[in-house]
Scaffold this active site. Structure first.
Site, PDB file in Angstrom:
ATOM      1  N   ILE A  40       1.006  -1.076  -0.059  1.00 27.55           N
ATOM      2  CA  ILE A  40       0.120   0.105   0.084  1.00 27.55           C
ATOM      3  C   ILE A  40       1.060   0.961  -0.353  1.00 27.55           C
ATOM      4  O   ILE A  40       1.830   1.637   0.433  1.00 27.55           O
ATOM      5  CB  ILE A  40      -0.709   0.023   1.385  1.00 27.55           C
ATOM      6  CG1 ILE A  40      -1.515  -1.345   1.469  1.00 27.55           C
ATOM      7  CG2 ILE A  40      -1.716   1.122   1.120  1.00 27.55           C
ATOM      8  CD1 ILE A  40      -1.963  -1.519   2.721  1.00 27.55           C
ATOM      9  N   HIS A  41       0.940   2.351  -0.855  1.00 24.40           N
ATOM     10  CA  HIS A  41       1.484   3.343  -1.449  1.00 24.40           C
ATOM     11  C   HIS A  41       0.942   4.509  -1.400  1.00 24.40           C
ATOM     12  O   HIS A  41       0.997   6.018  -1.532  1.00 24.40           O
ATOM     13  CB  HIS A  41       3.158   2.960  -1.542  1.00 24.40           C
ATOM     14  CG  HIS A  41       3.287   3.078  -3.179  1.00 24.40           C
ATOM     15  ND1 HIS A  41       2.325   1.949  -4.022  1.00 24.40           N
ATOM     16  CD2 HIS A  41       3.132   4.565  -4.148  1.00 24.40           C
ATOM     17  CE1 HIS A  41       3.016   2.354  -4.714  1.00 24.40           C
ATOM     18  NE2 HIS A  41       3.267   3.490  -5.339  1.00 24.40           N
ATOM     19  N   ARG A  42      -0.221   3.657  -2.346  1.00 27.51           N
ATOM     20  CA  ARG A  42      -0.839   5.064  -3.290  1.00 27.51           C
ATOM     21  C   ARG A  42      -1.459   6.279  -2.361  1.00 27.51           C
ATOM     22  O   ARG A  42      -1.989   5.778  -0.998  1.00 27.51           O
ATOM     23  CB  ARG A  42      -2.480   4.693  -3.996  1.00 27.51           C
ATOM     24  CG  ARG A  42      -1.520   3.994  -5.358  1.00 27.51           C
ATOM     25  CD  ARG A  42      -0.768   5.047  -6.577  1.00 27.51           C
ATOM     26  NE  ARG A  42      -1.071   4.119  -7.670  1.00 27.51           N
ATOM     27  CZ  ARG A  42       0.589   4.347  -9.095  1.00 27.51           C
ATOM     28  NH1 ARG A  42      -0.279   5.517  -8.918  1.00 27.51           N
ATOM     29  NH2 ARG A  42       0.251   3.300  -9.935  1.00 27.51           N
TER      30      ARG A  42
ATOM     31  N   ARG B  22       7.114   5.839   3.242  1.00 27.69           N
ATOM     32  CA  ARG B  22       5.329   6.685   3.358  1.00 27.69           C
ATOM     33  C   ARG B  22       4.653   6.771   4.348  1.00 27.69           C
ATOM     34  O   ARG B  22       3.370   6.961   4.773  1.00 27.69           O
ATOM     35  CB  ARG B  22       5.393   7.801   2.114  1.00 27.69           C
ATOM     36  CG  ARG B  22       4.562   8.386   1.937  1.00 27.69           C
ATOM     37  CD  ARG B  22       4.320   8.998   0.452  1.00 27.69           C
ATOM     38  NE  ARG B  22       3.415   9.273   0.100  1.00 27.69           N
ATOM     39  CZ  ARG B  22       1.708   9.488   0.031  1.00 27.69           C
ATOM     40  NH1 ARG B  22       2.318   8.160  -0.096  1.00 27.69           N
ATOM     41  NH2 ARG B  22       1.356  10.123   0.119  1.00 27.69           N
TER      42      ARG B  22
ATOM     43  N   ASP C   6      -1.952  -1.435  -4.362  1.00 29.79           N
ATOM     44  CA  ASP C   6      -2.376  -0.345  -5.586  1.00 29.79           C
ATOM     45  C   ASP C   6      -1.056   0.063  -6.104  1.00 29.79           C
ATOM     46  O   ASP C   6      -1.506   1.163  -6.453  1.00 29.79           O
ATOM     47  CB  ASP C   6      -3.530   0.978  -4.367  1.00 29.79           C
ATOM     48  CG  ASP C   6      -1.656   0.517  -2.926  1.00 29.79           C
ATOM     49  OD1 ASP C   6      -1.140   0.998  -3.210  1.00 29.79           O
ATOM     50  OD2 ASP C   6      -2.086   2.249  -2.150  1.00 29.79           O
TER      51      ASP C   6
END
Length: 358
Positions: free
Chosen positions: A202-204, A235, A278
């Site tokens: 998950i990073h979007r 992030r 994502d």
């Protein structure tokens, strides 16, 4: 001839690693690393594992708002391009590094070659969508991974020097998947066997910047019937800390770890039961490795993977995510959507052929 390749993020290192070998058989190349990804496992390790030549320039742009990060890159890239005077600039994908490289080159009237051109999610709220649309309209030569991408450009009036060549990431997957399986020991360290776990990334911004999305996604991961490997993007970790959601990573189901080295990531994808992500790049890598994928977004630029049944869009909805994983208990028939592993050679040959006309 001299090419300047501008990279800054994980998928770009993979693409540049394959393309650089092909280019350097024909021309001089310099690599400019913007430093957009600066974590060692998301940056330096790719140069090592893919034998990517050390960058001639490292800008250390780091993390910041889109405007500040892009502006910082743009200023430094302009100075380098004026000094180096390349015959063309190579940009990859849809990151802020891609946008900054394209703008700098266009203002200096240097031809731009865009690798992975023509992708569209048609969601202008995504920063990546803005980056790729602007880059495509500034580019001189456009290398498309699929026929759909070629068609997207045609709808926008872009047809000159547009080529369907396949996907450079497919070159890397085919070249390194067996090496990855031989060398990686991640599953052994965790006591897992192939096919017994899920992998989630998950990073979007549309997810990480939305606490409700993150709650729903993490709730879904806890509800799955198998352990879940979660390589945690730096992030994403910062956003979870900001929203007070780090405790949601606790629990025996989730194996949370630092970002994986490229070969470890390839091995973990290729042995997962289902991938949840994502990420555009991970969607592709899963499909190339014949692993079902659940995309935790409402749309994807890789529409072919959905059309052919290897990918399901579930958004950030717990019930839909769990149901999508359950759907993949049935076998999937995968097709060759992304080329034969020779995309880098095709790109190099095209650039050598058309360069006098650029």
């Amino acid at each position: 001839m001299k090419a300047a390749a501008i990279v800054g993020a994980r998928p770009q290192f993979v693409k540049a690693g394959m393309l650089s070998r092909a280019l350097r058989r024909h021309m001089e190349e310099i690599i400019i690393h913007t430093g957009q990804h600066y974590d060692a496992n998301m940056s330096a390790v790719f140069f090592e594992q893919l034998s990517l030549p050390h960058p001639e320039y490292e800008l250390q742009a780091g993390s910041d708002t889109h405007a500040r990060q892009t502006a910082r890159m743009l200023m430094e890239l302009e100075e380098i391009l004026v000094k180096e005077k390349p015959d063309f600039v190579l940009v990859f994908g849809d990151t802020n590094s891609t946008l900054a490289g394209s703008l700098a080159a266009a203002k200096l009237h240097i031809p731009i070659a865009h690798v992975e051109a023509g992708l569209r999610s048609y969601n202008r709220r995504m920063p990546e969508e803005i980056n790729r649309v602007v880059t495509d309209h500034l580019s001189t030569v456009l290398f498309c991974p699929t026929g759909t991408a070629v068609g997207n450009l045609k709808k926008e009036g872009i047809t000159r020097h547009t080529y369907m060549v396949g996907d450079v990431m497919c070159d890397a997957v085919l070249a390194y998947k067996d090496v990855a399986l031989r060398q990686s020991s991640v599953l052994e360290r965790l006591g897992l066997v192939p096919g017994s776990y899920y992998l989630a990334t998950i990073h979007r911004a549309e997810n990480t910047d939305n606490p409700e999305h993150m709650r729903a996604i993490l709730r879904a991961l806890h509800q799955l019937d198998r352990p879940v490997l979660v390589p945690l993007h730096p992030r994403t970790k910062k956003c979870l800390e900001k929203f007070g959601l780090l405790p949601l990573l606790d629990g025996e189901k989730l194996h949370v770890m630092e970002p994986l080295r490229y070969l470890d990531m390839l091995a973990c994808i290729s042995q997962a039961s289902v991938v949840l992500t994502d990420s555009g790049g991970v969607q592709k890598e899963a499909y190339m490795l014949h692993i079902p994928c659940v995309t935790m977004r409402s749309e994807t630029e890789w529409v072919e993977t959905v059309a052919h049944g290897g990918n399901v869009l579930a958004g950030a909805d717990s019930q839909r995510i769990v149901a999508a994983v359950e759907q993949f208990k049935q076998p999937v028939s995968f097709r060759n959507l992304f080329g034969d592993g020779k995309t880098a050679d095709q790109i190099a040959e095209i650039l050598m052929t058309i360069s006098p006309d650029l």
